[in-house]
Structures are given as C-alpha cells and as structure tokens.
Design a protein around this motif. Structure first.
Motif, mmCIF file in Angstrom:
data_model
loop_
_atom_site.group_PDB
_atom_site.id
_atom_site.type_symbol
_atom_site.label_atom_id
_atom_site.label_comp_id
_atom_site.label_asym_id
_atom_site.label_seq_id
_atom_site.Cartn_x
_atom_site.Cartn_y
_atom_site.Cartn_z
ATOM 1 N N LYS A 12 0.822 -1.216 0.000
ATOM 2 C CA LYS A 12 0.000 0.000 0.000
ATOM 3 C C LYS A 12 0.857 1.268 0.000
ATOM 4 N N TYR B 27 0.300 5.679 0.970
ATOM 5 C CA TYR B 27 -0.577 6.769 1.421
ATOM 6 C C TYR B 27 -0.523 7.876 0.379
ATOM 7 N N GLU C 214 -0.737 10.368 6.172
ATOM 8 C CA GLU C 214 -0.020 9.608 7.196
ATOM 9 C C GLU C 214 0.344 10.543 8.352
ATOM 10 N N HIS C 215 0.543 9.996 9.506
ATOM 11 C CA HIS C 215 0.801 10.705 10.769
ATOM 12 C C HIS C 215 -0.443 11.440 11.272
ATOM 13 N N VAL D 291 -3.414 10.775 10.518
ATOM 14 C CA VAL D 291 -4.432 9.746 10.765
ATOM 15 C C VAL D 291 -4.300 9.157 12.180
ATOM 16 N N VAL D 292 -3.098 9.227 12.737
ATOM 17 C CA VAL D 292 -2.881 8.741 14.111
ATOM 18 C C VAL D 292 -3.714 9.580 15.097
ATOM 19 N N SER E 16 -1.224 -0.258 13.197
ATOM 20 C CA SER E 16 -2.429 0.417 12.752
ATOM 21 C C SER E 16 -3.210 -0.612 11.927
ATOM 22 N N THR F 147 8.856 3.180 12.304
ATOM 23 C CA THR F 147 7.552 3.851 12.397
ATOM 24 C C THR F 147 7.293 4.297 13.834
ATOM 25 N N VAL G 158 6.563 8.127 14.905
ATOM 26 C CA VAL G 158 5.265 8.485 15.504
ATOM 27 C C VAL G 158 5.507 9.112 16.882
ATOM 28 N N GLY H 158 4.022 6.701 4.089
ATOM 29 C CA GLY H 158 4.251 5.926 5.316
ATOM 30 C C GLY H 158 4.863 6.800 6.389
ATOM 31 N N ALA H 159 5.710 6.206 7.200
ATOM 32 C CA ALA H 159 6.222 6.924 8.370
ATOM 33 C C ALA H 159 7.268 7.967 8.019
HETATM 34 C C1 MEV Z 1 2.747 4.426 8.778
HETATM 35 O O1 MEV Z 1 2.642 3.600 7.603
HETATM 36 C C2 MEV Z 1 1.631 5.417 8.832
HETATM 37 C C3 MEV Z 1 1.587 6.264 10.108
HETATM 38 O O2 MEV Z 1 0.491 7.167 9.952
HETATM 39 C C4 MEV Z 1 1.401 5.423 11.345
HETATM 40 C C5 MEV Z 1 0.043 4.751 11.446
HETATM 41 O O3 MEV Z 1 -0.941 5.211 10.860
HETATM 42 O O4 MEV Z 1 -0.035 3.775 12.205
HETATM 43 C C6 MEV Z 1 2.849 7.079 10.255
#
Ligand code: MEV
Length: 301
Positions: A9, A11, A15-16, A18-19, A135, A174, A178, A258-259
């Motif tokens: 996958k 993003y 990303e980030h 979404v946490v 996640s 990651t 984060v 991603g991260a």
């Molecule tokens: C990591 O692939 C994506 C992050 O948003 C962490 C997450 O959503 O768990 C950085």
C-alpha cells in the motif's frame, strides 16, 4: 498446494495525521507478496532469509500467523514458501501483505471459511503480536484492495494513474517517528495540532480530486502535504532528493509515503512521464519501481 497473494500500500495523503483521527487516503498497489502453502509432516518456512521452523526471529509474521490460525485448524504440518515484490521495512506495507497472504493461504488449505473481514482483523492481531503496536490500516487495505478514505474506510475510485515509487533504501522505525511527532505536538501543541488538522483538510480536498480523476490537483495537494510532513520532522535529505527530482521531470506531485525518515516516496505521473520520473529517481540515488493502484486485495491464485 494453495498459492495466495496480497498487495502492499501507499498513502496518497494523511499519514501521521491519521494517528490523531484526521482523514487519510490509502491505496493498495500492484506490488504483491505471494505465499505458497502445502501439507507437510512438520512446519517449514522458506523465504529469502532462509529456511526455518516456527521461528519468531527469522519469520515472525508467518510464525505468528500460524499460531493465530491454530484457533481455527490444527496447523501443525505445513510448508510455506514466501516470494515478495515488496521491499521490506520501507513503508509499503510488506509485513501486512505477508501476514494477510499467509492467513488466506492457510484459510484455504485447512478449509477454515474465514471471511475477508475476519482475515483483516486476524492480520491486525498478528501485527500486534509481532510489533506490540500496529495500525489496522495496512492489513485492511491489503485484504480488501482498492483506495480507502480513513478512518471511515469509505471506498474511492481512482483509475489509470502512474505511480512511481522511489526507495531510499534507508530503513526507518515507524514507532520512533510516531513518537517524535507526539513529542513535537506536546512541545508546540497549537502549531502541530493545526498542521495535522491542515493535513486532514488536504485529504478532504484530495478526496474530491480523486473522485473527479483530477490528477493535477491531486499532485498539487500531495506537494503541500509533503511540505507539512517535512515541517513535523518526518522528511529526510534522501527523500527530498528523490521527491524534487521526480517533480523536476514532470510528475503531478511527489511526497513521502508511510512513516518517513527513510523508506519510500511516491510520485504521481502521467503514463507518458513515468519513464523520465523513474530515471530521475534513479539518478538521484533511489531505487525506482513503477506500479499502479489495484482493486485486487488478497486472493487465492
Ligand atoms: C505508517 O505507515 C503510517 C503512520 O500514519 C502510522 C500509522 O498510521 O499507524 C505514520
């Protein structure tokens, strides 16, 4: 013998952020992890890392998947062969694709009758078993295939866009990235919260552009998203070099996926430009991989 495969996958946005409950758009890509499973008189796992039995150091995801599948069938004698098109540990969801593909292969070999929803949930549990945190996004997108708005999991359509991935070949954690963002947010709460919320708004606008197939706007929004990711400290020199070189060769937009910290960047480009963008990424020191978005989630081949 059963052969299954599941996608990695990227993003597109979010990303980030979404946490912290903000929107993100995550897409399954055509790069896949293939798993063969057949009955055997003991457990044997084969990959580029070598051969092992149930081994949580060498083959943690497959071993944890086998343990979890014992809830549904006596998985005592099985031979697993792994073959992946996804670079490991570079933000493309390689562990989720391996986990989900293994669960599906065992599901069919042992006639467990698990649904796709169950496979996605089990995959999430396996990632938790191995990583201690995870996640649910990666395993969900790998299981279902397609493009998803998160956290709602609304499915979107996006066709015919060229994606060029650039791998920096630099691993990153990651968990650490984060944590770094969380620390920055604690230190400068108003600033970082508003950056994360702006990333959420970019995703929201991005959804409209995705639905209209407006690649030029998607690209511009990706570039803004990248600027904000840089501002919260998840960029790197290597990523920036690949991102700027892709943009200079006419990509609609480019950002990390991603991260961050290392791992991969993505460029969205017209089919007529993917070769130039790929060459530029290579000249800037990255490993380019041209791919596309796919609707094909985990399947038995
Ligand atoms: C990591 O692939 C994506 C992050 O948003 C962490 C997450 O959503 O768990 C950085």
């Amino acid at each position: 013998m059963i052969t299954s495969s599941a996608p990695g996958k990227i993003y597109l946005f979010g990303e980030h952020a979404v946490v912290y409950g903000e929107n993100a758009i995550c897409c399954a890509i055509e790069l896949r992890t293939h798993v063969q499973a057949e009955f055997n008189d003991h457990i044997e796992i084969n990959s580029v890392l070598g051969r092992s039995g149930l081994n949580f150091e060498k083959h943690p995801y497959v071993s944890a998947a086998i343990e979890r599948m014992k809830e549904f069938a006596p998985v005592d004698g099985v031979k697993i062969n792994i073959n992946s098109e996804l670079p490991v540990g570079s933000g493309l969801g390689s562990s989720a694709a391996l986990t989900v593909s293994t669960i599906q292969a065992l599901n069919h070999l042992f006639h467990c009758g698990l649904s796709l929803e169950q496979i996605a949930d089990l995959g999430y549990n396996v990632e938790w078993d191995v990583q201690g945190n995870a996640s649910p996004t990666d395993t969900y997108v790998s299981t279902m295939g397609g493009v998803f708005m998160l956290p709602s999991r609304r499915k979107l359509e996006l066709n015919d866009c060229g994606i060029v991935i650039g791998d920096t070949k630099k691993n990153s954690s990651t968990k650490k990235l984060v944590t770094n963002v969380a620390e920055l947010k604690n230190r400068f709460p108003e600033i970082v919260t508003s950056i994360l919320s702006t990333i959420g708004k970019i995703t929201y606008c991005g959804e409209y552009s995705v639905c209209n197939g407006d690649y030029e706007s998607i690209g511009k929004l990706m570039n803004i998203n990248q600027g904000l990711l840089d501002s919260i400290g998840v960029g790197s020199l290597e990523l920036s070099q690949l991102i700027y070189s892709a943009r200079s060769k006419g990509a609609y937009g480019a950002k990390l996926t991603g991260a961050g910290g290392g791992g991969c960047m993505i460029a969205l480009a017209d089919a007529s430009k993917t070769v130039d963008v790929s060459d530029a990424i290579k000249s800037a020191g990255g490993v380019p991989i041209t791919t596309n978005i796919t609707d094909k989630g985990v399947v038995v081949e």
